[in-house]
Enzyme design. Sequence first.
Site, PDB file in Angstrom:
ATOM      1  N   LYS A  39       0.832  -1.209   0.000  1.00 18.77           N
ATOM      2  CA  LYS A  39       0.000   0.000   0.000  1.00 18.77           C
ATOM      3  C   LYS A  39       0.871   1.265   0.000  1.00 18.77           C
ATOM      4  CE  LYS A  39      -0.619  -0.481   5.012  1.00 18.77           C
ATOM      5  NZ  LYS A  39      -1.442  -1.178   6.022  1.00 18.77           N
ATOM      6  N   ARG A 138     -11.412  -0.884  13.772  1.00 19.14           N
ATOM      7  CA  ARG A 138     -11.308  -0.111  12.531  1.00 19.14           C
ATOM      8  C   ARG A 138     -12.342  -0.609  11.529  1.00 19.14           C
ATOM      9  NH1 ARG A 138      -5.333   0.303   9.877  1.00 19.14           N
ATOM     10  NH2 ARG A 138      -5.719  -1.864   9.362  1.00 19.14           N
ATOM     11  N   HIS A 168      -6.307  -7.868  12.326  1.00 14.32           N
ATOM     12  CA  HIS A 168      -5.122  -7.001  12.388  1.00 14.32           C
ATOM     13  C   HIS A 168      -4.854  -6.629  13.841  1.00 14.32           C
ATOM     14  CE1 HIS A 168      -2.088  -4.470  10.693  1.00 14.32           C
ATOM     15  NE2 HIS A 168      -2.640  -3.340  11.063  1.00 14.32           N
ATOM     16  N   ARG A 226       1.228 -11.233   6.683  1.00 16.79           N
ATOM     17  CA  ARG A 226       1.283  -9.994   5.888  1.00 16.79           C
ATOM     18  C   ARG A 226       2.498  -9.167   6.298  1.00 16.79           C
ATOM     19  NH1 ARG A 226      -3.801 -10.269   8.112  1.00 16.79           N
ATOM     20  NH2 ARG A 226      -3.357  -8.418   9.381  1.00 16.79           N
ATOM     21  N   TYR A 271      15.049  31.362   6.381  1.00 20.79           N
ATOM     22  CA  TYR A 271      13.885  32.124   6.863  1.00 20.79           C
ATOM     23  C   TYR A 271      13.946  32.353   8.363  1.00 20.79           C
ATOM     24  CZ  TYR A 271      11.478  31.166   2.423  1.00 20.79           C
ATOM     25  OH  TYR A 271      11.119  31.095   1.114  1.00 20.79           O
ATOM     26  N   CYS A 318      13.658  24.851   3.940  1.00 20.47           N
ATOM     27  CA  CYS A 318      12.702  25.531   3.060  1.00 20.47           C
ATOM     28  C   CYS A 318      11.927  24.489   2.247  1.00 20.47           C
ATOM     29  CB  CYS A 318      13.414  26.476   2.107  1.00 20.47           C
ATOM     30  SG  CYS A 318      14.624  27.555   2.877  1.00 20.47           S
ATOM     31  N   MET A 319      11.083  24.953   1.346  1.00 25.74           N
ATOM     32  CA  MET A 319      10.288  24.025   0.549  1.00 25.74           C
ATOM     33  C   MET A 319      11.176  23.181  -0.373  1.00 25.74           C
ATOM     34  SD  MET A 319       7.048  24.723  -1.974  1.00 25.74           S
ATOM     35  CE  MET A 319       6.177  25.767  -0.826  1.00 25.74           C
ATOM     36  N   ASP A 320      12.218  23.812  -0.932  1.00 22.17           N
ATOM     37  CA  ASP A 320      13.022  23.114  -1.934  1.00 22.17           C
ATOM     38  C   ASP A 320      14.517  23.128  -1.659  1.00 22.17           C
ATOM     39  OD1 ASP A 320      10.594  23.198  -3.761  1.00 22.17           O
ATOM     40  OD2 ASP A 320      11.045  25.315  -3.453  1.00 22.17           O
TER      41      ASP A 320
HETATM   42  C1  PLP Z   1      -0.730  -1.991   6.874  1.00 18.43           C
HETATM   43  C2  PLP Z   1      -1.249  -3.324   7.235  1.00 18.43           C
HETATM   44  C3  PLP Z   1      -0.369  -4.396   7.395  1.00 18.43           C
HETATM   45  C4  PLP Z   1       1.120  -4.249   7.430  1.00 18.43           C
HETATM   46  O1  PLP Z   1       1.513  -3.702   8.673  1.00 18.43           O
HETATM   47  P1  PLP Z   1       3.062  -3.608   9.053  1.00 18.43           P
HETATM   48  O2  PLP Z   1       3.076  -3.100  10.443  1.00 18.43           O
HETATM   49  O3  PLP Z   1       3.669  -2.643   8.097  1.00 18.43           O
HETATM   50  O4  PLP Z   1       3.607  -4.967   8.883  1.00 18.43           O
HETATM   51  C5  PLP Z   1      -0.913  -5.649   7.595  1.00 18.43           C
HETATM   52  N1  PLP Z   1      -2.256  -5.826   7.646  1.00 18.43           N
HETATM   53  C6  PLP Z   1      -3.121  -4.806   7.522  1.00 18.43           C
HETATM   54  C7  PLP Z   1      -4.576  -5.083   7.614  1.00 18.43           C
HETATM   55  C8  PLP Z   1      -2.649  -3.520   7.332  1.00 18.43           C
HETATM   56  O5  PLP Z   1      -3.518  -2.505   7.237  1.00 18.43           O
END
Ligand code: PLP
Length: 382
Positions: A39, A138, A168, A226, A271, A318-320
């Site tokens: 992601k 969530r 999760h 995951r 700045y 700064c920004m850049d």
């Molecule tokens: C982002 C996410 C992960 C990965 O989490 P990490 O802490 O980066 O390993 C796994 N499962 C779900 C549902 C997530 O949203």
Amino acid sequence: MEFSAERIVAEIDLGAVLHNMESMKDNLSKGAMLCAVLKTNAYGHGAVGIARVLEKVPYVWGYACAAFEEAAELREAGMKKPILLLGYVFPSCYEDLARLDIRPAVFREDMLDQLSAAAEKTGRSIRVHAACDTGMGRIGIRPDETGLAFLDRVLHTRGLILEGMFTHFARADEAGGEANTRGQIEAFRGLAESCRKQLGYRIPILHCLNSAGIISYADAEMDMSRAGITLYGLWPSGEVPKDIIDIRPVMSLRSRLVFVKEVEAGFPVSYGSTFVTDKRTRIATVPVGYGDGYPRSLSGRGYVLVHGKKAPILGRVCMDQFMIDVTDIPEAAEGDRVTLIGRDGNEVITMEALGDMSGRFNYELACCISQKRVPRTFINAD
Ligand SMILES: *Cc1c(COP(=O)(O)O)cnc(C)c1O
């Protein structure tokens, strides 16, 4: 127009990606399967480039994304492995999702009929993973009779295949999170068991471990895990044990000095003139700023590496652009390489250290390195 890698570049070490995946796999069971969490453009590392190497790794089941577009991008780039969407997907995407063989997480009743309609319309079955909320609060069905009723509905919805179920962890990365995490695991197991016993269906892919889980709760592995932050060689938190898996940072951020000058005492920099030299000072300008995702909160407190030595940031970012002190690095000259994240000689600036210096979270820092202005170059591909 694409940005060139001259001004600033994020180097992505694909050898480190493979090393990190291997190390996680080695901490799990023999036939372990990993789902690579890609992601937010692979936590800012470049999802397509990372998926290209993982596509060939047999123990990588597939990829997880958050937004539909992230998954579609991987398909457009030719990735064939399964892709799972971890959050809510909006109904306007369901037909494309069916065509592209992307698995949604399901947890809302209304999703089932809408997905079923998309399956019918496209003539494709849609494999789904039920999200189960065991303590994150969530998304997800509850691990009780309401959750079981939902699973029953999924099983009886035409066009849908209940391929997986996941939960999760909220506190697996905390030293004091064990009781909480064990409770989540038990609740999740309970729902999977009820599904098997009362509905007669063994959900093929049960998965609960995130990165912190892979490190500290490997015994709760189930059918898949995951891998997110550790895939990128970053730690889930300062509290997870660092001696269980061996990981290497994947991203380095580099630029070049564009202006070097020597000034007298009493010379104000940037700045607000928050920094004023107190002696003759050599100042170098780095053409990077918060517009690239380099935190402004490093103003007056961060440092970068030049010729393997630390060069403190002077005044505000700064920004850049920002300025650094190279008085003690006499060889520093215009055109020389500057390391903002990563190793230079014996010195290293980790994402975690930069997080501590800037008051930002390492995950967030990586995600916020500008996708548009900072090109990713992939190194150590084989
Ligand atoms: C982002 C996410 C992960 C990965 O989490 P990490 O802490 O980066 O390993 C796994 N499962 C779900 C549902 C997530 O949203």
